[in-house]
Design a protein around this motif. Sequence first.
Motif: not given
Length: 185
Positions: A75-103
């Motif tokens: 789950x994306x709620x684990x984002x911080x735990x899963x990304x490399x430590x040096x990701x802080x201040x390093x992300x140029x984009x984060x996309x959320x497309x919420x809801x359910x997957x069509x089909x």
Amino acid sequence: MFRATEFAHHLLQLALQPGAWAVDATVGNGHDTLFLAQLVGPTGRVFGFDVQATALTVAAQRVAHCPQVALFHAGHEELQARLPEDATGRLAAVMFNLGYLPGAPKETITHAETTLVALQQAVPLLQIGGLLTVILYPGHPGGEIEASVGRNFLETLPASFAVSQYRRLNSRAPAPELLIVERQS
Ligand SMILES: C[S@@+](CC[C@H](N)C(=O)[O-])C[C@H]1O[C@@H](n2cnc3c(N)ncnc32)[C@H](O)[C@@H]1O
């Protein structure tokens, strides 16, 4: 009129350069993941999250030729735990497309509580000039609550973040909505 998904892509095209780091917080079948991977190129990195194994299998095939992509069955709620430590201040984009997957089965839908945790974790990881986009579907069951939780959190961010909203006003049904966060300083 751009659809919310198209407008998000349009903005992200402006924000992402080769070599950049990006997160797809809701991979689904991987269309957005591939889009991000193409923009950041082989020297960039894309980290993708989804809780749905079947969708991730499809996404993995779609990005099989993209070694810059790492997919997490989490789950994306684990984002911080899963990304490399040096990701802080390093992300140029984060996309959320919420809801359910069509089909796909509609039980696997994003939820306000975990979406909020993920947004809280993602915002501080943005670099200056970085963009976070959230597509909300207020017409889905639970979607209005999730939309208001997301809006309420993002609209209280400090002035170093510019937060904007894009949605069709004269729609009969509740229209999908795009929230955009730009880290300015
Ligand atoms: C609208 S779809 C995403 C579409 C996708 N971006 C694409 O290009 O095909 C929403 C996705 O969110 C996923 N999802 C639900 N809860 C999640 C969570 N807690 N963390 C990450 N993904 C989640 C669903 O499994 C579904 O695939």
